[in-house]
Write a protein that holds these residues in place. Structure first.
Motif: not given
Lengths: 333, 514
Positions: A73, A77, B436, B439, A81, A97, B498
């Motif tokens: 991940a 990911d 990721r 990013r 999510q 996570l 998130v």
């Protein structure tokens, strides 16, 4: 003395996997990693959740799976999510996570020495890592008995430069939920190194105490073996052969052999101990015992120390061959 | 007697230069004559060209202008009537130093002080004395340290150094001009034509120039050390040493001030009003927020390169020489009033001098006081820093964008799409970041952009503003109580793994003034 390059063996004749079939991406025969890779590739978060659900919460098998998922991940990911949106109170998903964030932080920072890490990398490293305690807290709130969020935090705490006392308190939380965890042992091993937040004395005490407290079969004797090899081995290469045959190394190896022998069949983390045993038993000239470890390992070399070499499979095969030849030369002793 | 010997030394150097010139031209002419007699043909033409070249070079050296015309004098003259306190101070000091006071005082906008004397008969007959005083020194130094600087300059008068200034300058300028003409370069750095055969006598000029420069500059350095001793006896040993050590600090600070404060608004067409241009330096230099930086400058002075053509010995050497003098029981003056207090209505001469200093640069510029300049610069910087992110959002929504548009996109799950539009940074490329990791690098780039964008909107809507500061060039951002913390927390949530936009939306919502 002839060099091993001129003499070869037929691995099959000794019950070994042929050199070409040695897998460098797996540490042992557990089918889990392949299954997980497939589920991740399909972004099947529900499948992943179902795959992990029956595993005993404090099992090394589960920790290994969570670690592998976290690493996956760290690259992409999307599936994770989705999983968290669907199961926001899954301590497993949150542990994945958290693991992925630690991995991601290190991917940003890289393993470079601190002075070669760019300010931009530090910014990203700390921004990502600072989120981990909060994620772990959510995981623990969801399932206070689960050790997985605490385990993820063990890794983050090192990057976050936690103090010794705070770290000890965290270890106590882990130990209360997953006593003598191999995964926890390896993670703390790094924290207590002098180049992180420990010292030579603190590290030695940590290794000694952890092994003394652990029953045989946990695989934790790996800590002393690794410490001997990585921290206490002479820097002068000429002095190394004598070191490998020293009492300290031999005693650690004896202890390791007993530890590995006491492990439950299929214990996913004990293979990591066996890799070190095979390597160091060969270097210590204990060829018969090295061969029995090689034999137990089968055709997998995706672990330390092999993955420190440019071509792990070749090194694995080379050491294995050397052990066979030396064993033959000594009259199969 | 000493005066005459020094005059003879310089005159000797100058005559030697003329003699070399005469010999070179003479030699060429003799060669020309022989060439004609022997009928050398084509090579004679080459020789004639060389002769013309030599004459040009020599003329450049001989007729180099060292006369300072009145209109070329730097700075602003201040009269007795306008500045009685400064005049009385300087006159009193000169009297105490046993030398004739200057008949003209000029303020200059540099970290410098100097004396010059307009002499007659090659410096043997005394003439009009001028003293140049750097306003930045007056703004930065307490009176006792400033006195040490002035005393040093008066020391040049009493040592009669200033009197031979013009003659020495003529000797130096002459050999340098000739040397440059020979080497085919002009003073302005432009390439000039190189005369044929000039290499032949270039070496002669170079060797003589070296002799003149080395000996005159060595004399200058001895004069500086003598003037330092005079300053120490007049203003106190410790004050003289302190003043001297402080000069590089003031110099570096003043450069910084001109660059970061005075010139900062130029690209926006802004310039501080004349009275502020120089006056601000005192405020910056004495700002408590700058004390640490200045302390660092003081404790780690810049390394100095020395050269045999230096007119002054290195500061460290001069300070050491002063401190090697016996203690005089006069302790170093503490802070106290700065020397600008010697000026009456300082804003008047400071403004006049600033107008002179800025010159043409002021054309078409609006006057903006420090506060107005700080606000304009802050907004311009925020606009510039947020432009990329605002543009990405604008292109995604197809109309001019605001921060809320970005938050809407994030809530619509398009964060990755936004981040993927950021170019990879050099570091990200180096470590081959993808997915990721790439990013996250984009997030690191986006963070200051988002911050600037928020600042831009809040300042525009009057909920935050920039306050001019002498301790930070960009000024301080001031906002409603608690707003900055709310924004920071909101940004952290938006940039989290998130993303959550709620906090930032709440912070952005306009509330009634408290």
């Amino acid at each position: 003395m002839t060099t091993s390059a001129t003499r070869t063996i037929d691995p099959g004749a000794y019950g070994f996997v042929p050199a070409a079939q040695i897998r460098a991406n797996r540490a042992g025969p557990s089918p889990d990693p392949d299954a997980i890779d497939r589920l991740v590739e399909e972004r099947d978060w529900a499948g992943i959740s179902a795959f992990l659900a029956p595993m005993p919460p404090a099992s090394e098998r589960r920790f290994a799976a969570i670690g592998q998922l976290g690493n996956a991940a760290a690259n992409e990911d999307g599936w994770l999510q989705q999983w968290i949106r669907a199961e926001p109170r899954s301590s497993t998903a949150l542990a994945v996570l958290a693991e992925s964030m630690v991995r991601l932080a290190w991917n940003i920072r890289t393993g470079q020495r601190a002075e070669n890490v760019a300010p931009e990398q530090w910014t990203g490293f700390f921004r990502v890592l600072r989120e981990v305690p909060e994620i772990c807290a959510r995981g623990s709130a969801a399932d206070p008995a689960d050790s997985a969020p605490f385990l993820a935090l063990l890794n983050a705490a090192r990057g976050l430069q936690w103090s010794n006392d705070r770290y000890r308190a965290l270890c106590a939380e882990v130990d209360a939920r997953a006593p003598h965890s191999f995964t926890a042992g390896i993670r703390s091993y790094h924290y207590w190194l002098p180049r992180w937040y420990g010292s030579v004395e603190l590290h030695a005490a940590y290794v000694a105490d952890t092994i003394a407290a652990a029953p045989l079969g946990t695989g934790l004797t790996i800590l002393r073996i690794q410490a001997l090899h990585d921290e206490l081995r002479p820097s002068d290469t000429a002095a190394r052969p004598a070191f490998y045959c020293s009492d300290a190394v031999n005693q650690a190896l004896d202890h390791g052999i007993a530890d590995a022998a006491a492990a439950e069949p299929g214990a996913v983390k004990v293979v990591y101990l066996r890799h070190w045993l095979a390597y160091l038993l060969r270097l210590a000239g204990r060829n018969a015992e090295a061969l029995s470890q090689f034999s137990a390992l089968g055709g997998y070399c995706g672990a330390e120390p092999w993955d420190r070499f440019k071509n792990p499979a070749a090194k694995f095969d080379e050491m294995r061959t050397q052990a066979v030849l030396a064993w033959e030369d000594a009259g199969r002793r | 007697m000493r005066t005459i010997l020094r005059a003879l030394h310089v005159i000797g150097l100058l005559l030697g230069f003329y003699l070399i010139c005469a010999v070179i031209i003479g030699a060429f002419i003799v060669a020309d004559v022989f060439a004609v007699e022997l009928g050398a043909g084509r090579s004679a033409i080459f020789l004639f060209a060389g002769t013309v070249g030599a004459i040009v070079v020599v003329l450049r050296g001989v007729f180099v202008s060292t006369r300072i015309k009145r209109k070329d004098l730097p700075g602003l003259p201040v009269s007795h009537a306008d500045q009685p306190v400064l005049w009385a101070h300087v006159t009193e000091m000169a009297r105490a130093a046993g030398t004739r006071p200057p008949s003209e005082i000029r303020l200059i906008p540099n970290v410098n002080a100097a004396v010059m004397e307009h002499t007659h008969l090659l410096g043997l007959v005394p003439g009009k004395r001028r003293m140049l005083i750097g306003v930045p020194l007056m703004l930065a130094l307490p009176v006792p340290l400033f006195d040490a600087v002035l005393a040093h300059e008066l020391g040049h008068y009493s040592g009669r150094d200033a009197r031979f200034g013009p003659l020495t300058a003529r000797a130096r300028e002459g050999v340098i001009a000739a040397l440059m003409a020979v080497r085919g370069s002009s003073k302005k750095g432009k390439k000039r034509y190189r005369w044929p055969g000039s290499d032949v006598y270039a070496a002669v000029f170079a060797a003589y120039a070296n002799l003149v420069l080395s000996s005159t500059f060595a004399a200058s350095r001895r004069q500086e050390l003598a003037a330092d001793r005079f300053a120490a006896s007049f203003a106190g040993r410790d004050n003289a040493a302190a003043a001297l050590s402080e000069l590089p600090v003031v110099d570096a600070s003043y450069d910084f001030y001109l660059d970061r404060y005075v010139s900062a608004g130029l690209p926006l067409g802004l310039l501080p009003p004349p009275a502020d241009i120089l006056g601000g330096f005192g405020s910056m230099f004495h700002d408590a927020g700058r004390a640490e930086e200045l302390g660092a400058l003081r404790s780690a002075p810049r390394e100095e390169q020395t050269h045999k053509w230096d007119s002054h010995p290195p500061v460290s050497e001069r300070v050491a020489a002063i401190l090697a003098l016996p203690a005089d029981g006069r302790s170093r003056a503490g802070g106290g009033t700065t020397a600008i207090s010697l000026l009456m209505n300082p804003q008047v001469p400071l403004a006049a001098l600033a107008v002179k200093m800025v010159g043409d640069k002021a054309t078409g510029k609006r006057a903006a006081d420090w506060q107005a300049q700080s606000a304009a610069l802050g907004l311009a910087a925020a606009q510039k820093q947020s432009a990329f992110l605002a543009d990405v959002v604008r292109l995604m929504i197809g109309r001019p964008s605001r921060v809320v548009d970005l938050l809407d996109l994030i809530d619509a799950g398009r964060m990755n799409e936004i981040l993927d539009q950021f170019p990879r940074s050099e570091v990200a490329r180096k470590i081959n970041a993808t997915g990721r990791t790439a990013r996250e690098f984009a997030k690191t780039s986006a963070t200051p952009m988002l911050r600037s964008w928020l600042v831009l909107e809040l300042v525009t809507s009057g909920r935050a503003w920039f306050r001019h500061s002498w301790s930070t060039v960009s000024g301080e951002l001031v906002a409603e109580p608690g707003l900055i913390q709310e924004l920071q927390a909101g940004m952290d949530a938006v940039l989290a793994s998130v993303p959550n936009t709620m906090k930032l939306r709440a912070a952005l919502e306009t509330r009634k003034p408290v």
